[in-house]
Design a protein around this motif. Structure first.
Motif, mmCIF file in Angstrom:
data_model
loop_
_atom_site.group_PDB
_atom_site.id
_atom_site.type_symbol
_atom_site.label_atom_id
_atom_site.label_comp_id
_atom_site.label_asym_id
_atom_site.label_seq_id
_atom_site.Cartn_x
_atom_site.Cartn_y
_atom_site.Cartn_z
ATOM 1 N N ARG A 1 -7.558 8.973 -0.346
ATOM 2 C CA ARG A 1 -6.279 8.261 -0.399
ATOM 3 C C ARG A 1 -5.302 8.841 0.631
ATOM 4 O O ARG A 1 -4.580 8.107 1.291
ATOM 5 C CB ARG A 1 -5.713 8.389 -1.814
ATOM 6 C CG ARG A 1 -4.442 7.670 -2.074
ATOM 7 C CD ARG A 1 -4.686 6.277 -2.681
ATOM 8 N NE ARG A 1 -3.438 5.513 -2.704
ATOM 9 C CZ ARG A 1 -3.125 4.579 -1.826
ATOM 10 N NH1 ARG A 1 -3.967 4.219 -0.886
ATOM 11 N NH2 ARG A 1 -1.977 3.946 -1.904
ATOM 12 N N LEU B 1 -3.536 6.783 3.696
ATOM 13 C CA LEU B 1 -2.086 6.727 3.915
ATOM 14 C C LEU B 1 -1.739 7.271 5.300
ATOM 15 O O LEU B 1 -0.888 6.711 6.000
ATOM 16 C CB LEU B 1 -1.345 7.518 2.829
ATOM 17 C CG LEU B 1 -1.299 6.845 1.450
ATOM 18 C CD1 LEU B 1 -0.883 7.844 0.367
ATOM 19 C CD2 LEU B 1 -0.343 5.657 1.440
ATOM 20 N N GLU C 1 1.818 7.258 6.828
ATOM 21 C CA GLU C 1 2.571 7.833 5.703
ATOM 22 C C GLU C 1 1.981 9.206 5.360
ATOM 23 O O GLU C 1 0.816 9.301 4.965
ATOM 24 C CB GLU C 1 2.502 6.893 4.480
ATOM 25 C CG GLU C 1 3.615 7.143 3.489
ATOM 26 C CD GLU C 1 3.658 6.093 2.350
ATOM 27 O OE1 GLU C 1 4.318 6.353 1.345
ATOM 28 O OE2 GLU C 1 3.015 5.023 2.478
ATOM 29 N N ARG D 1 0.828 -1.224 0.000
ATOM 30 C CA ARG D 1 0.000 0.000 0.000
ATOM 31 C C ARG D 1 0.854 1.261 0.000
ATOM 32 O O ARG D 1 0.337 2.371 0.086
ATOM 33 C CB ARG D 1 -0.935 0.033 1.211
ATOM 34 C CG ARG D 1 -1.795 -1.204 1.383
ATOM 35 C CD ARG D 1 -2.834 -1.349 0.307
ATOM 36 N NE ARG D 1 -3.401 -2.696 0.304
ATOM 37 C CZ ARG D 1 -4.139 -3.193 -0.673
ATOM 38 N NH1 ARG D 1 -4.412 -2.469 -1.728
ATOM 39 N NH2 ARG D 1 -4.607 -4.415 -0.614
ATOM 40 N N SER D 2 2.191 1.127 -0.010
ATOM 41 C CA SER D 2 3.067 2.301 0.074
ATOM 42 C C SER D 2 3.043 3.096 -1.232
ATOM 43 O O SER D 2 2.677 2.575 -2.288
ATOM 44 C CB SER D 2 4.497 1.849 0.365
ATOM 45 O OG SER D 2 4.982 1.123 -0.751
#
Ligand code: DC
Length: 231
Positions: A163, A167, A172, A97-98
Protein backbone atom coordinates in the motif's frame (compact mmCIF):
# COMPACT_ATOMS: atom_id res chain seq x y z
CA UNK A 1 -5.07 -17.26 -21.50
CA UNK A 2 -5.79 -19.86 -24.13
CA UNK A 3 -8.75 -21.27 -22.21
CA UNK A 4 -12.40 -21.29 -23.10
CA UNK A 5 -14.22 -20.06 -20.04
CA UNK A 6 -18.03 -19.92 -19.88
CA UNK A 7 -19.86 -16.64 -19.08
CA UNK A 8 -19.29 -16.76 -15.35
CA UNK A 9 -18.88 -14.32 -12.51
CA UNK A 10 -15.59 -14.50 -10.61
CA UNK A 11 -15.78 -13.11 -7.07
CA UNK A 12 -12.55 -12.05 -5.37
CA UNK A 13 -12.88 -11.09 -1.73
CA UNK A 14 -10.39 -10.49 1.04
CA UNK A 15 -8.72 -8.04 3.36
CA UNK A 16 -7.55 -4.56 2.29
CA UNK A 17 -4.36 -4.40 0.23
CA UNK A 18 -4.04 -8.13 -0.33
CA UNK A 19 -3.62 -7.43 -4.04
CA UNK A 20 -7.22 -8.21 -5.00
CA UNK A 21 -7.50 -5.48 -7.60
CA UNK A 22 -4.16 -6.18 -9.32
CA UNK A 23 -5.10 -9.86 -9.53
CA UNK A 24 -8.66 -9.14 -10.69
CA UNK A 25 -7.46 -6.69 -13.36
CA UNK A 26 -4.97 -9.23 -14.67
CA UNK A 27 -7.64 -11.94 -14.77
CA UNK A 28 -10.02 -9.61 -16.63
CA UNK A 29 -7.30 -8.77 -19.12
CA UNK A 30 -6.30 -12.41 -19.76
CA UNK A 31 -9.83 -13.78 -20.03
CA UNK A 32 -11.44 -10.78 -21.76
CA UNK A 33 -13.75 -10.25 -18.80
CA UNK A 34 -15.10 -6.97 -17.43
CA UNK A 35 -13.43 -5.85 -14.20
CA UNK A 36 -15.61 -4.27 -11.51
CA UNK A 37 -13.97 -2.73 -8.43
CA UNK A 38 -16.68 -2.62 -5.74
CA UNK A 39 -14.38 -0.83 -3.27
CA UNK A 40 -14.11 2.06 -5.75
CA UNK A 41 -17.86 2.60 -5.46
CA UNK A 42 -17.64 2.73 -1.64
CA UNK A 43 -14.74 5.14 -2.03
CA UNK A 44 -16.79 7.27 -4.47
CA UNK A 45 -19.61 7.57 -1.93
CA UNK A 46 -17.02 8.48 0.73
CA UNK A 47 -15.64 11.24 -1.48
CA UNK A 48 -19.17 12.62 -1.83
CA UNK A 49 -19.50 12.64 1.98
CA UNK A 50 -16.14 14.37 2.44
CA UNK A 51 -16.70 17.01 -0.23
CA UNK A 52 -20.06 17.93 1.26
CA UNK A 53 -18.90 17.77 4.86
CA UNK A 54 -21.62 15.25 5.74
CA UNK A 55 -19.70 13.78 8.66
CA UNK A 56 -18.39 14.57 12.11
CA UNK A 57 -15.46 12.28 12.86
CA UNK A 58 -16.61 8.77 11.92
CA UNK A 59 -20.30 9.73 12.25
CA UNK A 60 -21.99 10.14 8.87
CA UNK A 61 -25.03 12.34 8.32
CA UNK A 62 -27.27 9.73 6.65
CA UNK A 63 -30.16 12.19 6.43
CA UNK A 64 -28.15 14.16 3.89
CA UNK A 65 -26.41 11.21 2.27
CA UNK A 66 -29.32 8.82 1.69
CA UNK A 67 -31.40 11.08 -0.62
CA UNK A 68 -28.26 12.00 -2.58
CA UNK A 69 -27.58 8.34 -3.41
CA UNK A 70 -30.65 7.99 -5.63
CA UNK A 71 -29.17 10.42 -8.17
CA UNK A 72 -25.53 9.43 -7.77
CA UNK A 73 -23.93 8.26 -11.01
CA UNK A 74 -20.80 6.28 -10.13
CA UNK A 75 -19.46 4.20 -12.99
CA UNK A 76 -16.30 2.98 -14.69
CA UNK A 77 -14.74 4.06 -17.99
CA UNK A 78 -11.73 2.71 -19.81
CA UNK A 79 -9.97 5.01 -22.26
CA UNK A 80 -7.02 2.71 -22.88
CA UNK A 81 -5.19 3.46 -19.61
CA UNK A 82 -7.12 0.97 -17.50
CA UNK A 83 -10.44 1.32 -15.72
CA UNK A 84 -11.11 4.70 -14.09
CA UNK A 85 -13.90 5.57 -11.67
CA UNK A 86 -16.25 8.42 -12.60
CA UNK A 87 -18.78 10.48 -10.71
CA UNK A 88 -20.98 11.73 -13.52
CA UNK A 89 -18.56 13.24 -16.02
CA UNK A 90 -15.77 13.76 -13.51
CA UNK A 91 -12.91 11.27 -13.19
CA UNK A 92 -12.39 10.72 -9.43
CA UNK A 93 -9.82 7.91 -9.65
CA UNK A 94 -7.00 9.85 -7.98
CA UNK A 95 -9.13 11.39 -5.23
CA UNK A 96 -10.73 8.10 -4.14
CA UNK A 97 -7.30 6.47 -3.55
CA UNK A 98 -6.15 9.17 -1.08
CA UNK A 99 -5.55 8.48 2.62
CA UNK A 100 -8.34 10.97 3.42
CA UNK A 101 -10.85 8.67 1.70
CA UNK A 102 -9.24 5.48 3.08
CA UNK A 103 -9.61 6.86 6.60
CA UNK A 104 -13.39 7.26 6.32
CA UNK A 105 -14.44 4.57 3.84
CA UNK A 106 -15.08 1.74 6.32
CA UNK A 107 -17.67 3.62 8.43
CA UNK A 108 -19.34 4.78 5.20
CA UNK A 109 -19.37 1.22 3.83
CA UNK A 110 -21.00 -0.02 7.03
CA UNK A 111 -24.19 1.99 6.35
CA UNK A 112 -27.24 0.06 5.09
CA UNK A 113 -28.23 2.72 2.53
CA UNK A 114 -24.71 2.76 1.06
CA UNK A 115 -24.48 -1.05 0.84
CA UNK A 116 -27.86 -1.12 -0.86
CA UNK A 117 -26.76 1.54 -3.38
CA UNK A 118 -23.50 -0.26 -4.23
CA UNK A 119 -25.14 -3.71 -4.51
CA UNK A 120 -27.68 -2.32 -6.92
CA UNK A 121 -25.02 -0.59 -9.02
CA UNK A 122 -22.92 -3.78 -9.18
CA UNK A 123 -25.90 -5.83 -10.36
CA UNK A 124 -26.63 -3.26 -13.08
CA UNK A 125 -22.99 -3.17 -14.20
CA UNK A 126 -22.60 -7.00 -14.19
CA UNK A 127 -25.79 -7.61 -16.17
CA UNK A 128 -24.10 -9.40 -19.07
CA UNK A 129 -21.88 -11.78 -17.06
CA UNK A 130 -18.21 -12.44 -17.89
CA UNK A 131 -17.23 -10.31 -14.96
CA UNK A 132 -14.50 -10.42 -12.36
CA UNK A 133 -15.36 -8.38 -9.30
CA UNK A 134 -13.37 -7.67 -6.16
CA UNK A 135 -14.51 -6.61 -2.71
CA UNK A 136 -15.40 -7.89 0.75
CA UNK A 137 -18.83 -9.50 0.34
CA UNK A 138 -19.08 -10.36 -3.35
CA UNK A 139 -19.08 -14.14 -2.82
CA UNK A 140 -21.22 -14.01 0.32
CA UNK A 141 -23.84 -11.32 -0.38
CA UNK A 142 -23.65 -9.56 -3.75
CA UNK A 143 -23.22 -12.65 -5.95
CA UNK A 144 -23.60 -15.69 -3.67
CA UNK A 145 -24.06 -17.84 -6.82
CA UNK A 146 -20.79 -16.73 -8.42
CA UNK A 147 -19.28 -19.78 -10.12
CA UNK A 148 -15.77 -19.09 -8.87
CA UNK A 149 -14.93 -17.50 -5.50
CA UNK A 150 -11.46 -16.64 -4.30
CA UNK A 151 -10.63 -15.31 -0.83
CA UNK A 152 -7.32 -13.47 -0.60
CA UNK A 153 -5.11 -13.14 2.45
CA UNK A 154 -1.52 -11.95 3.02
CA UNK A 155 0.79 -11.02 5.85
CA UNK A 156 -0.19 -7.55 7.28
CA UNK A 157 3.31 -6.11 6.96
CA UNK A 158 3.54 -7.18 3.33
CA UNK A 159 0.12 -5.64 2.72
CA UNK A 160 1.19 -2.34 4.33
CA UNK A 161 4.38 -2.20 2.26
CA UNK A 162 2.41 -2.78 -0.94
CA UNK A 163 0.00 0.00 0.00
CA UNK A 164 2.88 2.34 0.83
CA UNK A 165 4.46 1.71 -2.59
CA UNK A 166 1.11 2.27 -4.29
CA UNK A 167 0.65 5.63 -2.54
CA UNK A 168 4.27 6.63 -3.21
CA UNK A 169 3.74 5.96 -6.91
CA UNK A 170 0.90 8.48 -6.77
CA UNK A 171 3.10 11.01 -4.97
CA UNK A 172 1.63 10.53 -1.49
CA UNK A 173 4.24 9.82 1.20
CA UNK A 174 2.76 8.01 4.19
CA UNK A 175 4.60 6.29 7.07
CA UNK A 176 4.38 2.50 7.25
CA UNK A 177 3.00 2.69 10.80
CA UNK A 178 0.11 4.94 9.73
CA UNK A 179 -0.78 2.55 6.92
CA UNK A 180 -0.59 -0.49 9.22
CA UNK A 181 -2.91 1.28 11.65
CA UNK A 182 -5.37 2.11 8.86
CA UNK A 183 -5.32 -1.51 7.63
CA UNK A 184 -5.88 -2.85 11.15
CA UNK A 185 -8.77 -0.47 11.72
CA UNK A 186 -10.38 -1.27 8.36
CA UNK A 187 -9.95 -5.04 8.84
CA UNK A 188 -11.69 -4.73 12.19
CA UNK A 189 -14.61 -2.57 11.02
CA UNK A 190 -15.03 -4.53 7.76
CA UNK A 191 -15.20 -7.91 9.51
CA UNK A 192 -17.27 -6.82 12.52
CA UNK A 193 -19.97 -4.67 10.91
CA UNK A 194 -23.57 -5.82 11.16
CA UNK A 195 -24.44 -5.91 7.46
CA UNK A 196 -22.51 -8.28 5.19
CA UNK A 197 -19.26 -8.38 7.16
CA UNK A 198 -16.08 -9.49 5.48
CA UNK A 199 -15.84 -13.27 5.74
CA UNK A 200 -14.85 -16.15 3.53
CA UNK A 201 -17.76 -17.77 1.68
CA UNK A 202 -17.95 -21.48 2.51
CA UNK A 203 -17.24 -22.39 -1.11
CA UNK A 204 -14.43 -19.83 -1.64
CA UNK A 205 -10.86 -20.97 -2.22
CA UNK A 206 -8.20 -19.24 -0.12
CA UNK A 207 -5.21 -17.69 -1.85
CA UNK A 208 -2.38 -16.54 0.44
CA UNK A 209 -0.16 -14.44 -1.82
CA UNK A 210 2.33 -13.24 0.83
CA UNK A 211 5.22 -14.80 -1.08
CA UNK A 212 3.73 -14.90 -4.56
CA UNK A 213 4.28 -12.69 -7.59
CA UNK A 214 1.36 -11.79 -9.83
CA UNK A 215 2.63 -14.26 -12.44
CA UNK A 216 2.61 -17.05 -9.85
CA UNK A 217 -0.93 -16.12 -8.87
CA UNK A 218 -1.96 -16.34 -12.52
CA UNK A 219 -0.36 -19.81 -12.79
CA UNK A 220 -2.32 -20.85 -9.68
CA UNK A 221 -5.54 -19.54 -11.26
CA UNK A 222 -4.86 -21.26 -14.54
CA UNK A 223 -4.61 -24.61 -12.80
CA UNK A 224 -7.82 -23.92 -10.96
CA UNK A 225 -9.68 -22.93 -14.14
CA UNK A 226 -8.46 -26.01 -15.98
CA UNK A 227 -9.67 -28.20 -13.11
CA UNK A 228 -13.07 -26.49 -12.93
CA UNK A 229 -13.85 -25.63 -16.52
CA UNK A 230 -11.26 -27.38 -18.69
CA UNK A 231 -12.47 -29.80 -21.28
O1 DC B 1 -10.99 -2.62 -1.72
P1 DC B 1 -10.84 -1.22 -1.13
O2 DC B 1 -9.75 -1.09 -0.11
O3 DC B 1 -10.77 -0.17 -2.18
O4 DC B 1 -12.23 -0.99 -0.34
C1 DC B 1 -12.45 0.20 0.39
C2 DC B 1 -13.41 -0.06 1.53
O5 DC B 1 -14.69 -0.36 1.03
C3 DC B 1 -13.03 -1.21 2.46
O6 DC B 1 -12.35 -0.75 3.61
C4 DC B 1 -14.35 -1.80 2.85
C5 DC B 1 -15.32 -1.36 1.81
N1 DC B 1 -15.81 -2.43 0.93
C6 DC B 1 -16.86 -3.18 1.40
O7 DC B 1 -17.33 -2.98 2.52
N2 DC B 1 -17.42 -4.12 0.60
C7 DC B 1 -16.93 -4.35 -0.62
N3 DC B 1 -17.49 -5.30 -1.41
C8 DC B 1 -15.81 -3.61 -1.09
C9 DC B 1 -15.27 -2.66 -0.27
Amino acid sequence: MDLEIPDIIIAIDGYSSTGKSSFAKRIAHSLGFLYLDSGALYRGVTLLVLENGWHGGDRIDTEKLEPALSGLDLHFEDHGKGTRTYMGERCIERQIRSMRVSALVSPVAALACVRHYVDQRLHELARDGRVVMDGRDIGTTVFPDAQLKIFMVADPLVRARRRMDELAEKGETVQLEEILENLRKRDYIDSHREISPLRKADDAIVLDNTDMTLDQQMDWLRELLVKRFGK
